[in-house]
Write an enzyme that holds these catalytic residues in place. Structure first.
Site, PDB file in Angstrom:
ATOM      1  CE  LYS A  35      -3.876   0.176   2.612  1.00 14.23           C
ATOM      2  NZ  LYS A  35      -4.847   0.421   3.775  1.00 14.23           N
ATOM      3  CG  LEU A 153     -14.098  11.742   7.810  1.00 15.31           C
ATOM      4  CD1 LEU A 153     -12.770  11.301   7.085  1.00 15.31           C
ATOM      5  CD2 LEU A 153     -14.358  13.019   7.284  1.00 15.31           C
ATOM      6  CE  LYS A 206     -18.019   7.037  13.985  1.00 12.68           C
ATOM      7  NZ  LYS A 206     -16.941   6.780  13.329  1.00 12.68           N
ATOM      8  CB  CYS A 262     -19.125   2.400  10.178  1.00 12.85           C
ATOM      9  SG  CYS A 262     -17.504   3.140   9.612  1.00 12.85           S
ATOM     10  CE  LYS A 322     -21.348   5.955   1.996  1.00 10.29           C
ATOM     11  NZ  LYS A 322     -21.576   6.881   2.990  1.00 10.29           N
ATOM     12  NE  ARG A 329     -14.182  -1.919   4.302  1.00 11.38           N
ATOM     13  CZ  ARG A 329     -13.409  -0.910   5.024  1.00 11.38           C
ATOM     14  NH1 ARG A 329     -12.617  -1.459   6.016  1.00 11.38           N
ATOM     15  NH2 ARG A 329     -13.466   0.151   4.836  1.00 11.38           N
TER      16      ARG A 329
HETATM   17  C1  UDX Z   1     -21.301   6.158   8.758  1.00 13.58           C
HETATM   18  C2  UDX Z   1     -21.669   7.561   9.457  1.00 13.58           C
HETATM   19  O1  UDX Z   1     -22.702   8.114   8.574  1.00 13.58           O
HETATM   20  C3  UDX Z   1     -20.372   8.178   9.373  1.00 13.58           C
HETATM   21  O2  UDX Z   1     -20.954   9.328  10.001  1.00 13.58           O
HETATM   22  C4  UDX Z   1     -19.347   7.544  10.486  1.00 13.58           C
HETATM   23  O3  UDX Z   1     -18.264   8.469  10.407  1.00 13.58           O
HETATM   24  C5  UDX Z   1     -19.064   6.284   9.493  1.00 13.58           C
HETATM   25  O4  UDX Z   1     -20.413   5.359   9.375  1.00 13.58           O
HETATM   26  P1  UDX Z   1     -20.847   5.471   6.312  1.00 13.58           P
HETATM   27  O5  UDX Z   1     -20.502   3.969   7.007  1.00 13.58           O
HETATM   28  O6  UDX Z   1     -19.667   5.634   5.134  1.00 13.58           O
HETATM   29  O7  UDX Z   1     -20.771   6.348   7.359  1.00 13.58           O
HETATM   30  O8  UDX Z   1     -22.152   5.047   5.624  1.00 13.58           O
HETATM   31  P2  UDX Z   1     -23.591   5.814   5.591  1.00 13.58           P
HETATM   32  O9  UDX Z   1     -23.750   6.974   4.570  1.00 13.58           O
HETATM   33  O10 UDX Z   1     -24.046   6.219   7.082  1.00 13.58           O
HETATM   34  O11 UDX Z   1     -24.607   4.745   5.333  1.00 13.58           O
HETATM   35  C6  UDX Z   1     -24.533   3.633   6.017  1.00 13.58           C
HETATM   36  C7  UDX Z   1     -25.524   2.699   5.428  1.00 13.58           C
HETATM   37  O12 UDX Z   1     -26.733   2.733   5.562  1.00 13.58           O
HETATM   38  C8  UDX Z   1     -25.113   2.195   4.114  1.00 13.58           C
HETATM   39  O13 UDX Z   1     -25.328   0.798   3.851  1.00 13.58           O
HETATM   40  C9  UDX Z   1     -26.375   2.941   3.573  1.00 13.58           C
HETATM   41  O14 UDX Z   1     -26.753   2.513   2.037  1.00 13.58           O
HETATM   42  C10 UDX Z   1     -27.450   2.836   4.355  1.00 13.58           C
HETATM   43  N1  UDX Z   1     -28.323   4.060   4.468  1.00 13.58           N
HETATM   44  C11 UDX Z   1     -28.182   5.209   4.543  1.00 13.58           C
HETATM   45  C12 UDX Z   1     -29.808   3.752   3.867  1.00 13.58           C
HETATM   46  O15 UDX Z   1     -30.072   2.465   3.758  1.00 13.58           O
HETATM   47  N2  UDX Z   1     -30.648   4.548   4.159  1.00 13.58           N
HETATM   48  C13 UDX Z   1     -30.166   5.940   4.211  1.00 13.58           C
HETATM   49  O16 UDX Z   1     -31.108   6.701   4.233  1.00 13.58           O
HETATM   50  C14 UDX Z   1     -28.821   6.135   4.699  1.00 13.58           C
END
Ligand code: UDX
Length: 434
Positions: A35, A153, A206, A262, A322, A329
């Site tokens: 990496k 983030l 968090k 996450c 997403k 993952r």
């Molecule tokens: C999340 C938190 O949003 C972020 O603040 C933290 O730092 C890390 O974890 P992330 O894991 O990148 O971020 O994804 P996020 O955009 O929160 O979506 C998480 C999951 O929920 C995805 O699978 C997404 O598709 C799903 N989701 C999100 C929905 O199904 N519907 C929504 O309205 C929003």
């Protein structure tokens, strides 16, 4: 300032690039030799909107460096940010601190002048105390403070979220550390949204925030199930709810279940952490259980939709967890594909960014298409599993010429029903009886 960042993953790399862009001298450290070699050769190792441009710019101006040597990064640093992974332990289901503790143990010896060790990785309440003990043990003379500096983030929006944080949460009781972190974030607009809290509160924020967001997503998914039976429409219900400022429009988009590196990990860790204190978090526990079951329910829905067809072919649009990221993952899409493959169905997949991460997992069990139309060619159904912008501009005309049966199952509710039906498609979505 001189900043060392330990870990060059989805948190460490955007954070390092961001701080370099703001004029700091940043050294990113990772033990994965390949990496670091790629990063030093100018090859970005993950996709994030807007990251590559800033990565090249700050490598070119010398403010962004990469090394495998902890000594090279930590020596002389004002701030050392720990951004290593905290995966779920396969047995205990707790967040595994092995990488955190290893980083703390290794960096201790290289601390020279006063240094803030900022823990950006998501860690259970009390871990910063452990990190402090490990560093003191490794270097009793070190002059340092351990600060909890959780990141918020979102993958796919890491650069945007880095430069436009809702808040900066800083967990410390040290005035020196507060001053140093305040200086680091001086260029940020949200200076007035600094939250100085205790270290344990910062660690808890968090998990509490992510678990709440995961529950909110699961809530709207269950409301979608209710709408499908009652005849209400989830899109209308979500809008009607979202106008209430206490609820808000965000995270009310129904889907195949939440995923990513996450939510699944943090919710399980939250429940486990609470259980260890004898506290039962029933709401989160229920969301974890039923979010997991939702993916199986979605694959059954797909399988049933083609049960009347001999040797059906399924076109799957979206493999990442997403839109906006290449990360697969804990992706619901990946779990759903693997589930329908178990039912002996033929599957063609397309994803704008995720194929390279999906292929090592799916191997030769699916056909990898290079476009929406290619995926839908000779398919009996087109299933949307990730809300990519590309898919929102669905090429109805071109697809109708090649798809065997014009059926769309939109498990992200991103297409317009009237438009799809008007173009001759049978359109299934979530949360509607139609
Ligand atoms: C999340 C938190 O949003 C972020 O603040 C933290 O730092 C890390 O974890 P992330 O894991 O990148 O971020 O994804 P996020 O955009 O929160 O979506 C998480 C999951 O929920 C995805 O699978 C997404 O598709 C799903 N989701 C999100 C929905 O199904 N519907 C929504 O309205 C929003």
């Amino acid at each position: 300032m001189k900043i060392a960042i330990i870990g060059t993953g989805y948190v460490g790399l955007p954070t390092g690039v961001g701080f370099a862009e703001l004029g700091n001298n940043v050294v990113c450290i990772d033990q994965i030799v390949k990496k670091i070699e790629e990063l030093n050769n100018g090859k970005i190792t993950l996709y994030e909107t807007g990251l590559e441009e800033l990565f090249h710019k700050n490598r070119a101006n010398g403010r962004l460096k990469f090394t495998t040597k902890m000594k090279d990064g930590v020596t002389g640093a004002d701030i050392v940010i720990i951004a290593v992974g905290t995966p779920t332990h396969p047995v205990t289901k707790e967040s595994d601190m092995k990488y955190i503790y290893a980083a703390a143990g290794e960096l201790a010896q290289y601390l020279t002048d006063y240094t803030v060790v900022a823990v950006k990785s998501t860690v259970p309440v009390g871990i910063c105390d452990d990190i402090e003990d490990i560093i003191l043990k490794g270097n009793p003379k070190a002059d340092f403070d351990v600060v909890s500096l959780p990141e918020f983030l979102r993958e796919g929006f890491a650069v945007e979220d880095f430069f436009n944080p809702d808040r900066i949460v800083i967990g410390t009781e040290s005035e020196r550390a507060k001053a140093l972190i305040a200086k680091l974030y001086e260029p940020f607009e949200c200076k007035n949204r600094f939250l100085f809290v205790s270290r344990k509160s910062s660690e808890a924020i968090k998990y509490a925030a992510n678990s709440f967001l995961a529950v909110k997503v699961h809530y709207i998914n269950e409301m979608a199930d209710f709408c499908e039976k009652s005849g209400a429409d989830i899109n209308e219900v979500a809008r009607g709810m979202g106008f209430d400022s206490r609820i808000g429009m965000k995270f009310l988009q129904p889907g195949p279940g939440y995923g990513g590196s996450c939510f699944p990990k943090d919710t399980i860790a939250m429940v486990t952490m609470a259980n260890n204190y004898g506290v039962k978090l029933n709401i989160i526990e229920t969301a974890v259980k039923h979010n997991h079951l939702r993916k199986k329910k979605m694959s059954e829905r797909i399988t049933n939709a083609v049960a009347h067809i001999y040797n059906p072919v399924i076109a799957i649009l979206g493999l990442t967890f997403k839109e906006g990221t290449d990360d697969v993952r804990e992706s619901p899409a990946m779990e759903i594909v693997q589930e329908i493959l178990k039912n002996g169905l033929s599957v063609k997949v397309y994803d704008p960014k995720g194929i390279k991460n999906a292929e090592p997992i799916l191997k030769d069990t699916v056909y990898y298409a290079d476009s929406i139309v290619d995926a839908c060619k000779d398919a009996d159904i087109c299933v949307i599993l990730t809300e990519w912008q590309d898919f929102k501009k669905f090429p109805f005309e071109e697809v109708s010429k090649v798809i065997k049966t014009p059926v769309i199952m939109d498990l992200r509710n991103i297409l317009n029903r009237e438009e799809a039906v008007g173009k001759g498609f049978i359109y299934h979505s979530l949360g509607s009886k139609r």
